[in-house]
Design a protein around this motif. Structure first.
Motif, PDB file in Angstrom:
ATOM      1  N   ALA A  94       0.813  -1.222   0.000  1.00 32.25           N
ATOM      2  CA  ALA A  94       0.000   0.000   0.000  1.00 32.25           C
ATOM      3  C   ALA A  94       0.845   1.269   0.000  1.00 32.25           C
ATOM      4  O   ALA A  94       0.302   2.374  -0.160  1.00 32.25           O
ATOM      5  CB  ALA A  94      -0.927   0.003   1.216  1.00 32.25           C
ATOM      6  N   ASP A  95       2.151   1.131   0.151  1.00 27.13           N
ATOM      7  CA  ASP A  95       3.048   2.290   0.263  1.00 27.13           C
ATOM      8  C   ASP A  95       3.576   2.684  -1.118  1.00 27.13           C
ATOM      9  O   ASP A  95       4.710   2.385  -1.481  1.00 27.13           O
ATOM     10  CB  ASP A  95       4.195   1.947   1.214  1.00 27.13           C
ATOM     11  CG  ASP A  95       5.151   3.114   1.391  1.00 27.13           C
ATOM     12  OD1 ASP A  95       4.791   4.254   1.031  1.00 27.13           O
ATOM     13  OD2 ASP A  95       6.274   2.881   1.891  1.00 27.13           O
ATOM     14  N   ASP A  96       2.752   3.402  -1.860  1.00 24.27           N
ATOM     15  CA  ASP A  96       3.152   3.803  -3.216  1.00 24.27           C
ATOM     16  C   ASP A  96       4.232   4.873  -3.227  1.00 24.27           C
ATOM     17  O   ASP A  96       4.843   5.133  -4.280  1.00 24.27           O
ATOM     18  CB  ASP A  96       1.929   4.309  -3.996  1.00 24.27           C
ATOM     19  CG  ASP A  96       0.917   3.200  -4.248  1.00 24.27           C
ATOM     20  OD1 ASP A  96       1.335   2.032  -4.326  1.00 24.27           O
ATOM     21  OD2 ASP A  96      -0.291   3.508  -4.356  1.00 24.27           O
ATOM     22  N   ALA A  97       4.470   5.511  -2.095  1.00 24.74           N
ATOM     23  CA  ALA A  97       5.453   6.593  -2.044  1.00 24.74           C
ATOM     24  C   ALA A  97       6.888   6.072  -2.008  1.00 24.74           C
ATOM     25  O   ALA A  97       7.827   6.818  -2.295  1.00 24.74           O
ATOM     26  CB  ALA A  97       5.188   7.477  -0.823  1.00 24.74           C
ATOM     27  N   THR A  98       7.070   4.820  -1.669  1.00 26.32           N
ATOM     28  CA  THR A  98       8.404   4.233  -1.575  1.00 26.32           C
ATOM     29  C   THR A  98       8.669   3.369  -2.798  1.00 26.32           C
ATOM     30  O   THR A  98       7.799   2.607  -3.214  1.00 26.32           O
ATOM     31  CB  THR A  98       8.523   3.362  -0.303  1.00 26.32           C
ATOM     32  OG1 THR A  98       8.218   4.172   0.839  1.00 26.32           O
ATOM     33  CG2 THR A  98       9.918   2.791  -0.157  1.00 26.32           C
ATOM     34  N   ARG A 151       5.321 -11.532  -5.300  1.00 29.32           N
ATOM     35  CA  ARG A 151       5.127 -11.427  -6.747  1.00 29.32           C
ATOM     36  C   ARG A 151       4.700 -10.016  -7.146  1.00 29.32           C
ATOM     37  O   ARG A 151       5.211  -9.449  -8.118  1.00 29.32           O
ATOM     38  CB  ARG A 151       4.076 -12.445  -7.205  1.00 29.32           C
ATOM     39  CG  ARG A 151       3.869 -12.515  -8.709  1.00 29.32           C
ATOM     40  CD  ARG A 151       2.767 -13.514  -9.062  1.00 29.32           C
ATOM     41  NE  ARG A 151       2.681 -13.733 -10.488  1.00 29.32           N
ATOM     42  CZ  ARG A 151       2.064 -12.911 -11.345  1.00 29.32           C
ATOM     43  NH1 ARG A 151       1.459 -11.812 -10.893  1.00 29.32           N
ATOM     44  NH2 ARG A 151       2.041 -13.181 -12.634  1.00 29.32           N
ATOM     45  N   GLN A 152       3.780  -9.440  -6.381  1.00 30.43           N
ATOM     46  CA  GLN A 152       3.307  -8.091  -6.692  1.00 30.43           C
ATOM     47  C   GLN A 152       4.415  -7.052  -6.543  1.00 30.43           C
ATOM     48  O   GLN A 152       4.505  -6.110  -7.339  1.00 30.43           O
ATOM     49  CB  GLN A 152       2.131  -7.737  -5.788  1.00 30.43           C
ATOM     50  CG  GLN A 152       0.866  -8.535  -6.052  1.00 30.43           C
ATOM     51  CD  GLN A 152      -0.271  -8.105  -5.147  1.00 30.43           C
ATOM     52  OE1 GLN A 152      -0.690  -6.943  -5.166  1.00 30.43           O
ATOM     53  NE2 GLN A 152      -0.771  -9.023  -4.332  1.00 30.43           N
ATOM     54  N   LEU A 153       5.245  -7.215  -5.540  1.00 24.59           N
ATOM     55  CA  LEU A 153       6.337  -6.264  -5.348  1.00 24.59           C
ATOM     56  C   LEU A 153       7.387  -6.399  -6.443  1.00 24.59           C
ATOM     57  O   LEU A 153       7.932  -5.399  -6.924  1.00 24.59           O
ATOM     58  CB  LEU A 153       6.975  -6.465  -3.973  1.00 24.59           C
ATOM     59  CG  LEU A 153       6.171  -5.929  -2.790  1.00 24.59           C
ATOM     60  CD1 LEU A 153       6.804  -6.341  -1.470  1.00 24.59           C
ATOM     61  CD2 LEU A 153       6.054  -4.397  -2.863  1.00 24.59           C
ATOM     62  N   ILE A 154       7.686  -7.634  -6.839  1.00 28.06           N
ATOM     63  CA  ILE A 154       8.625  -7.823  -7.953  1.00 28.06           C
ATOM     64  C   ILE A 154       8.063  -7.201  -9.228  1.00 28.06           C
ATOM     65  O   ILE A 154       8.773  -6.527  -9.982  1.00 28.06           O
ATOM     66  CB  ILE A 154       8.925  -9.325  -8.156  1.00 28.06           C
ATOM     67  CG1 ILE A 154       9.679  -9.891  -6.954  1.00 28.06           C
ATOM     68  CG2 ILE A 154       9.728  -9.544  -9.443  1.00 28.06           C
ATOM     69  CD1 ILE A 154       9.850 -11.396  -6.979  1.00 28.06           C
ATOM     70  N   ALA A 155       6.768  -7.416  -9.472  1.00 26.22           N
ATOM     71  CA  ALA A 155       6.124  -6.870 -10.675  1.00 26.22           C
ATOM     72  C   ALA A 155       6.112  -5.346 -10.663  1.00 26.22           C
ATOM     73  O   ALA A 155       6.086  -4.712 -11.726  1.00 26.22           O
ATOM     74  CB  ALA A 155       4.697  -7.400 -10.785  1.00 26.22           C
ATOM     75  N   ALA A 156       6.142  -4.744  -9.472  1.00 26.36           N
ATOM     76  CA  ALA A 156       6.086  -3.284  -9.366  1.00 26.36           C
ATOM     77  C   ALA A 156       7.440  -2.622  -9.593  1.00 26.36           C
ATOM     78  O   ALA A 156       7.510  -1.400  -9.782  1.00 26.36           O
ATOM     79  CB  ALA A 156       5.544  -2.879  -7.995  1.00 26.36           C
TER      80      ALA A 156
END
Length: 211
Positions: A94-98, A151-156
């Motif tokens: 949820a931390d889109d700022a980082t 997986r979601q963090l790698i994809a981001a």
């Protein structure tokens, strides 16, 4: 996870087997502490319910007032190695700022510290053949959600965004496998400083992810 007797105080009519120093723990938590010690030192199969009750300072019959048996204790210990990382993973997602790269590194580092920290190598319980049974479906569900967060963090990440689905799945499998693989490394060298080990593993995980 449900409790056969709750996590409150001891019930009347369930006397303890011996006088022990007051640990401040509820009887259920004393059983969990006993299970963590005995399962990791003597083995799950070799640990009897009598041994668990004795280590927790209660009679064997009293144990069933708080838990259904040693499977329930194992299930709760397993989930305790995953749920804190999953809580962190949800916050990081949820931390889109980082930057995603920093969030992925932090999840890897913290996950390794959780698996290798504490007085007992609870991560080693993953290797038990009993864990593959349906009785531990709750643990597997939480673990699958944590893997999906990886997986979601790698994809981001910038590198992950360019990957095809099959390649993203492979990178996720490799990163997640590396993190859980620290269980074996830590077991062979338990005196290795956990903080340095966690940082190095997180660095390696990001290289696998292509960052």
């Amino acid at each position: 996870m449900g409790s056969a007797g709750g996590t409150g105080g001891r019930k009347v009519g369930r006397p303890r087997a011996e006088h022990r120093p007051d640990t401040g723990l509820s009887p259920r938590d004393e059983l969990l502490a006993a299970a963590a010690e005995l399962f990791t030192t003597h083995g799950y199969a070799a640990t009897s319910t009598r041994a668990l009750a004795d280590r927790a300072g209660m009679r064997q019959a009293s144990m069933y007032h708080y838990v259904s048996g040693k499977e329930e204790l194992l299930a709760e210990l397993l989930e305790s190695t995953v749920t804190p990382s999953l809580t962190l993973a949800r916050r990081l997602l949820a931390d889109d700022a980082t930057p995603a790269e920093d969030r992925l590194w932090e999840l890897c580092r913290t996950d390794v510290q959780l698996l290798c920290g504490g007085p007992h190598n609870l991560g080693g319980l993953y290797l038990l053949p009993e864990v593959r049974t349906e009785r531990f479906a709750g643990f597997h569900a939480v673990r699958a959600e944590l893997k999906d967060a990886y997986r979601q963090l790698i994809a981001a990440t910038a590198a992950g965004a360019a990957l095809a689905k099959s390649e993203l799945d492979l990178r996720t499998d490799l990163v997640f496998g590396l993190i859980e693989g620290v269980i074996l490394v830590h077991r062979s060298d338990p005196d290795r400083p956990v903080s340095a080990f966690a940082d190095a593993t997180a660095d390696a995980a990001l290289r696998i992810a292509g960052v």
